[in-house]
Enzyme design. Structure first.
Site, short mmCIF file in Angstrom:
data_model
loop_
_atom_site.label_atom_id
_atom_site.label_comp_id
_atom_site.label_asym_id
_atom_site.label_seq_id
_atom_site.Cartn_x
_atom_site.Cartn_y
_atom_site.Cartn_z
CG MET A 215 -2.03 -0.89 1.17
SD MET A 215 -2.77 -0.79 2.29
CE MET A 215 -1.87 -1.59 3.87
CG ASP B 128 14.51 -12.98 0.35
OD1 ASP B 128 13.97 -12.23 2.25
OD2 ASP B 128 14.34 -14.42 0.61
CB ALA C 121 7.07 -4.88 6.90
CD1 TRP C 122 4.87 -10.82 9.69
CD2 TRP C 122 6.34 -12.72 8.98
NE1 TRP C 122 4.72 -12.47 10.40
CE2 TRP C 122 5.02 -13.49 9.74
CE3 TRP C 122 7.57 -13.19 8.33
CZ2 TRP C 122 4.73 -14.69 9.73
CZ3 TRP C 122 7.03 -14.61 8.24
CH2 TRP C 122 6.08 -15.59 8.66
CE1 TYR D 57 4.37 -6.50 11.64
CE2 TYR D 57 3.33 -4.89 13.36
CZ TYR D 57 3.67 -4.65 11.85
OH TYR D 57 3.38 -3.45 10.92
#
Length: 288
Positions: free
Chosen positions: A15, A40, A64-65, A129
């Site tokens: 986004m 990666d 990001a994860w 997170y």
């Protein structure tokens, strides 16, 4: 910022990256964008090679994860991207003298406050997170103390990607009544405004450090859902307020994620506009 600063943006399909790339290209900046399949962050050699080959002036790491619940059972994997991967990218920037912008999250706080968190508030994440995002923050500030920017945001939405605003627009069409949590408070933030603020931050030669880039004001998920229904011309009474206990999730969510904006004074910029104004200006409430 030089008129033709060379930018490198990771996480190109996300986004924020989508909005940022649109603005950079419109402004005529040379920009290289790399998605997950191109870069990666867990591959340190590839990161250093790519950054060296591109020789950017500014790097914005949108990779990001982001799977908050999955991070609870895959924290090592999330850390490899959000923590160790960010450090690798920061080190690569340091070798070239490039500036780096690292988006972060209100999830670095525990959500027990009753007043907006200032930029220097004590961090205390309550989920995996949040811990991995905090590790990324610390990496940038340690490795790039004179050229690193941590930009914390929250409740991000845009016309693309999976986000609350698009989900509510879809549910308004599909369900007569929508249950939405009312006991979590935060700041809905349009990715377009965040992208613009990153440009403003780097253009003005702002001091490095932590900035809170959320739209101003505050609301609950329930309040946001009602606003979305109103903008769609639907009855906001169709939104039913429920508690977090009604929607148990693997990862605990901070109950209060309102961020203070005092740091913008250092950059000579005002706080970002009110979240309601931004939601109307985004003009895109297509179903997700």
């Amino acid at each position: 910022m030089k008129p033709t600063s060379r930018w490198l943006v990771t996480g190109a399909s996300g986004m924020l990256a989508t909005e940022l790339l649109s603005r950079l290209r419109a402004a005529g900046h040379p920009v290289l964008a790399f998605g997950r399949d191109d870069l990666d962050l867990r591959d340190a050699s590839a990161v250093h090679h790519l950054v060296t080959a591109c020789r950017p002036d500014i790097v914005v790491n949108c990779a990001a994860w982001t799977a908050v619940d999955d991070a609870e059972t895959h924290e090592d994997e999330a850390f490899a991207v959000n923590g160790a991967g960010v450090r690798t990218l920061a080190e690569a920037c340091g070798r070239l003298g490039a500036r780096m912008v690292q988006p972060s999250s209100d999830y670095v706080f525990d959500g027990t406050a009753s007043d907006p968190y200032p930029e220097d508030a004590r961090t205390c994440p309550v989920n995996a997170y949040g811990r991995t995002k905090l590790a990324g923050e610390r990496a940038v500030l340690e490795v790039l103390p004179h050229s690193g920017y941590v930009v914390r945001t929250a409740w991000l939405y845009a016309a693309t990607g999976h986000n609350f605003v698009r989900t509510m627009a879809r549910l308004e069409r599909e369900k007569p009544v929508v249950d939405v949590v009312g006991d979590q408070v935060g700041q809905p933030t349009w990715a377009g405004d965040l992208a613009g603020r990153i440009l403003g931050l780097t253009a003005g030669g702002a001091p490095p450090g932590i900035y809170h880039a959320t739209n101003s004001g505050r609301t609950s998920w329930y309040g946001l859902a009602r606003e979305i229904f109103e903008l769609l011309g639907a009855d906001p009474g169709r939104v039913k307020e429920v508690s977090s206990a009604d929607f148990p999730r693997p990862a605990r969510r901070p109950a209060y994620g309102v961020l203070g904006h005092g740091g913008w004074g250092r950059a000579g910029l005002p706080p970002m506009r009110d979240w309601r104004e931004a939601l109307r200006a985004s003009g895109r409430l297509g179903p997700g």
